[in-house]
Scaffold this motif. Structure first.
Motif, PDB file in Angstrom:
ATOM      1  N   LEU A  12     131.962  43.367 -69.031  1.00  0.00           N
ATOM      2  CA  LEU A  12     131.430  42.015 -68.831  1.00  0.00           C
ATOM      3  C   LEU A  12     132.489  40.953 -69.079  1.00  0.00           C
ATOM      4  O   LEU A  12     132.389  39.830 -68.614  1.00  0.00           O
ATOM      5  CB  LEU A  12     130.228  41.771 -69.766  1.00  0.00           C
TER       6      LEU A  12
ATOM      7  N   GLY B 255     125.478  36.698 -66.745  1.00  0.00           N
ATOM      8  CA  GLY B 255     124.387  36.313 -67.640  1.00  0.00           C
ATOM      9  C   GLY B 255     123.198  37.248 -67.512  1.00  0.00           C
ATOM     10  O   GLY B 255     122.607  37.664 -68.502  1.00  0.00           O
TER      11      GLY B 255
ATOM     12  N   LEU C 124     123.167  40.380 -66.487  1.00  0.00           N
ATOM     13  CA  LEU C 124     123.468  41.696 -67.042  1.00  0.00           C
ATOM     14  C   LEU C 124     123.398  41.682 -68.561  1.00  0.00           C
ATOM     15  O   LEU C 124     122.846  42.582 -69.186  1.00  0.00           O
ATOM     16  CB  LEU C 124     124.859  42.156 -66.586  1.00  0.00           C
ATOM     17  N   ARG C 125     123.947  40.617 -69.149  1.00  0.00           N
ATOM     18  CA  ARG C 125     123.904  40.528 -70.604  1.00  0.00           C
ATOM     19  C   ARG C 125     122.462  40.509 -71.097  1.00  0.00           C
ATOM     20  O   ARG C 125     122.109  41.171 -72.063  1.00  0.00           O
ATOM     21  CB  ARG C 125     124.644  39.278 -71.083  1.00  0.00           C
ATOM     22  N   THR C 126     121.611  39.739 -70.402  1.00  0.00           N
ATOM     23  CA  THR C 126     120.197  39.673 -70.771  1.00  0.00           C
ATOM     24  C   THR C 126     119.545  41.047 -70.681  1.00  0.00           C
ATOM     25  O   THR C 126     118.821  41.473 -71.575  1.00  0.00           O
ATOM     26  CB  THR C 126     119.452  38.688 -69.840  1.00  0.00           C
ATOM     27  N   VAL C 127     119.820  41.753 -69.581  1.00  0.00           N
ATOM     28  CA  VAL C 127     119.222  43.077 -69.384  1.00  0.00           C
ATOM     29  C   VAL C 127     119.652  44.034 -70.495  1.00  0.00           C
ATOM     30  O   VAL C 127     118.834  44.722 -71.101  1.00  0.00           O
ATOM     31  CB  VAL C 127     119.623  43.661 -68.009  1.00  0.00           C
ATOM     32  N   PHE C 128     120.959  44.054 -70.802  1.00  0.00           N
ATOM     33  CA  PHE C 128     121.452  44.996 -71.799  1.00  0.00           C
ATOM     34  C   PHE C 128     120.957  44.657 -73.199  1.00  0.00           C
ATOM     35  O   PHE C 128     120.890  45.524 -74.064  1.00  0.00           O
ATOM     36  CB  PHE C 128     122.991  45.035 -71.792  1.00  0.00           C
ATOM     37  N   PHE C 129     120.627  43.394 -73.413  1.00  0.00           N
ATOM     38  CA  PHE C 129     120.162  43.003 -74.749  1.00  0.00           C
ATOM     39  C   PHE C 129     118.651  43.171 -74.901  1.00  0.00           C
ATOM     40  O   PHE C 129     118.145  43.243 -76.019  1.00  0.00           O
ATOM     41  CB  PHE C 129     120.565  41.552 -75.035  1.00  0.00           C
TER      42      PHE C 129
ATOM     43  N   ARG D 239     129.892  36.714 -61.337  1.00  0.00           N
ATOM     44  CA  ARG D 239     128.521  36.793 -60.863  1.00  0.00           C
ATOM     45  C   ARG D 239     127.724  37.795 -61.685  1.00  0.00           C
ATOM     46  O   ARG D 239     128.276  38.788 -62.149  1.00  0.00           O
ATOM     47  CB  ARG D 239     128.499  37.203 -59.392  1.00  0.00           C
ATOM     48  N   LEU D 240     126.469  37.551 -61.878  1.00  0.00           N
ATOM     49  CA  LEU D 240     125.551  38.469 -62.568  1.00  0.00           C
ATOM     50  C   LEU D 240     125.802  38.625 -64.061  1.00  0.00           C
ATOM     51  O   LEU D 240     125.110  39.330 -64.747  1.00  0.00           O
ATOM     52  CB  LEU D 240     125.606  39.883 -61.945  1.00  0.00           C
TER      53      LEU D 240
END
Lengths: 273, 313
Positions: free
Chosen positions: B119, B128, B130-135, B125-126
């Motif tokens: 990351l 934010g 991706l970070r949300t999904v992984f968290f 792109r993506l």
């Protein structure tokens, strides 16, 4: 990064994201399937016929309305307690000069280290002695002033200039007035963080409510869900249980989507949840 | 705001230290303790007293039935601790917990670090999303998630259906003593790698860009930059994350309790689960002793953590 590597990196990351989301997808898909369908084809990825029957059964026959109210009441007590009690303590530790300050701060740091498994037996005995067993207050109180919240507010308060508070003091404002009228309004980010932290802590707490709640009337959502799961084990009524899982998870996930920044700050900033 | 307050601040500094000032310090101490009182009360009742009481209980033969007559309890010294370490179940649970830490910590950190690195490597792109999904798994409720995992990992569940689609006959994961623990650990890792990722991201963002630019000018490739710049500079973060996760996993309760109930055949029972079982059986003395073994382990790890953090700042 060179041009060739970029698409590979994106593909790998998106694949990881999809894998991470799989359990959520399983939960949602399973909650929308009927008992018959789950029995005839337990592992199907998608429902053949969508049904919301599992959700209505939860609230009409399984008492989830009551559990939801209990969870909300407990969370409100916990959040209010942290905003008032923990903020006041954190503010005092950072901004008031008094005898015993180092001792008090040491106690807060030590309290953050004590693992829950080391004290829940005696916490329970004390809760019984206080007459708070099987009450919502008994479930909420241990979390109502988290040492972590005190620590977060203290760290924040250190960055507030002393001159601001001193000026108010000279102008004749009392300490409580300074705390409520000057410090708290300034401490927005810290208060947001401890609100989310303590809400999450309360909403997701399982073992303590499990120990304290002894009748269905005081079950919180996670305890109610675990009890429902034990009762439903022999019929493996997975549709019902997964609907329960969604009801328990949804409020936090929705909040998380909107207030992600504070969640990440609160949990990662201190490394605890 | 600052302009109006500045004169007042000037006045504040001009106040001389007189007897009245000293008296006001005593008053301030009283006020400060008043601020601390609500938290202090909760701390005393739910942390300080329970900790001391747990230590005391662990040295007695107290059982559930003795709660109403606490003075009839016998002081038995370290007897409970000796019994613990002679109990094969407890020794097994210590080993299970150690396995959880030994596999869970490196796995959680490895995934977290790899994702943080990806990351942070210039993708825009993506990021934010991706970070949300992984968290997201970090904030989920473990009871809810455990039910979903039971549904997915049972014999005819989704996981085996997917395995079947690519030609494997899936096992009965949660009923096999050799497979249950990997699934329980996987749940733990799934719920925690987001924390590791976010902490590593913060660490990576603190590394100055120009260090990499200088290294690139000197002809260092990506791999050498990672080995000679990123990893050494991230050492404090790495230590902190490892200690943090060790403390988490040493106390692991929710995952095994909910996914397998400690079974099959005790293969996933942790020390915390042992503590809970002894408590449930009314063996308060034994339960407190077991909990103090956890406290001792966590304290050792935490002291190491504070030492490391202090040497960093």
């Amino acid at each position: 990064m060179n041009r060739a590597a970029r698409p590979v990196m994106y593909a790998a990351l998106v694949l990881c994201a999809l894998l991470t989301m799989l359990p959520f997808a399983w939960g949602v898909s399973g909650s929308l399937r009927s008992l018959d369908e789950i029995r005839s084809d337990p592992g199907a990825l998608f429902p053949h016929h969508l049904t919301f029957g599992n959700f209505t059964r939860l609230f009409e026959t399984q008492g989830f309305g009551r559990f939801l109210v209990n969870s909300v009441v407990v969370a409100l007590i916990v959040v209010a307690g942290n905003i008032l009690a923990a903020s006041a303590a954190g503010y005092a530790l950072a901004k008031l000069d008094f005898a015993g300050r180092r001792l008090a701060f040491g106690a807060v740091m030590a309290a953050m280290m004590v693992p829950f498994t080391a004290v829940f037996v005696t916490q329970f005995v004390i809760t019984v002695d206080l007459g708070l067993a099987d009450t919502l207050a008994g479930i909420a109180l241990p979390g109502a002033a988290l040492p972590l919240s005190v620590f977060i507010v203290r760290q924040y308060a250190l960055s507030v200039p002393d001159e601001l508070l001193e000026a108010a003091r000279i102008d004749g404002a009392g300490e409580f007035r300074i705390f409520f009228r000057i410090f708290l309004p300034l401490a927005g980010p810290a208060v947001a963080t401890i609100t989310i932290m303590s809400f999450l802590n309360s909403w997701n707490n399982f073992i303590w409510p499990l120990v304290v709640a002894q009748s269905m009337s005081t079950y919180t959502l996670p305890v109610g869900l675990a009890a429902t799961s034990q009762a439903a084990a022999h019929v493996t009524d997975y549709g019902l249980l997964l609907a329960g899982a969604i009801v328990v998870m949804l409020p936090v996930l929705v909040l998380f989507l909107f207030l992600q920044r504070y969640f990440v700050q609160g949990i990662a900033g201190t490394g605890l949840r | 705001m600052t302009t109006t307050l500045a004169p007042a601040a000037e006045r504040a500094r001009a106040v001389p230290k007189t007897a009245a000032h000293k008296a006001s310090r005593a008053r301030r101490t009283a006020v400060a303790w008043l601020f601390l009182a609500p938290f202090g009360l909760v701390f005393l009742v739910y942390t300080a007293i329970p900790t001391v009481a747990a230590l005391a209980l662990s040295l007695t033969d107290i059982r559930g039935a003795d709660l109403r007559t606490p003075f009839a309890v016998d002081f038995t010294g370290v007897d409970n601790y000796l019994r613990l370490f002679q109990d094969d179940t407890f020794v097994r649970d210590i080993l299970n917990t150690a396995l959880f830490v030994a596999v869970g910590v490196p796995l959680t950190m490895g995934i977290g670090f790899t994702l943080a690195l990806a990351l942070n490597s210039g993708i825009s792109r993506l990021r934010g999303v991706l970070r949300t999904v992984f968290f997201a798994p970090v904030v989920t409720n473990v009871v809810a998630v455990a039910l979903i995992w039971q549904y997915a990992f049972h014999l005819d569940g989704t996981v085996n259906k997917l395995l079947g689609a690519i030609g494997f006959a899936g096992p009965n994961w949660l009923d096999d003593p050799n497979l249950a623990m990997p699934v329980v650990i996987l749940l733990g890792v799934w719920r925690n790698f987001g924390i590791a990722m976010v902490l590593f991201l913060a660490g990576l963002q603190a590394v100055p860009r120009d260090v990499y630019e200088a290294a690139a000018l000197d002809g260092a490739g990506r791999w050498r930059q990672l080995r000679h710049i990123t990893l050494p500079l991230l050492l404090p973060t790495t230590l902190m994350v490892s200690v943090l996760l060790t403390v988490f996993y040493l106390q692991v309760f929710d995952e095994p309790y909910l996914l397998t109930g400690g079974g099959p055949l005790g293969s996933t029972e942790s020390v915390a689960l042992y503590t809970y079982r002894q408590f449930g059986a009314g063996e308060f003395g034994m339960s407190s002793a077991a909990s103090f073994v956890t406290l001792a382990l966590v304290t050792v790890v935490s002291v190491v953590q504070f030492r490391l953090l202090r040497s960093r700042t």
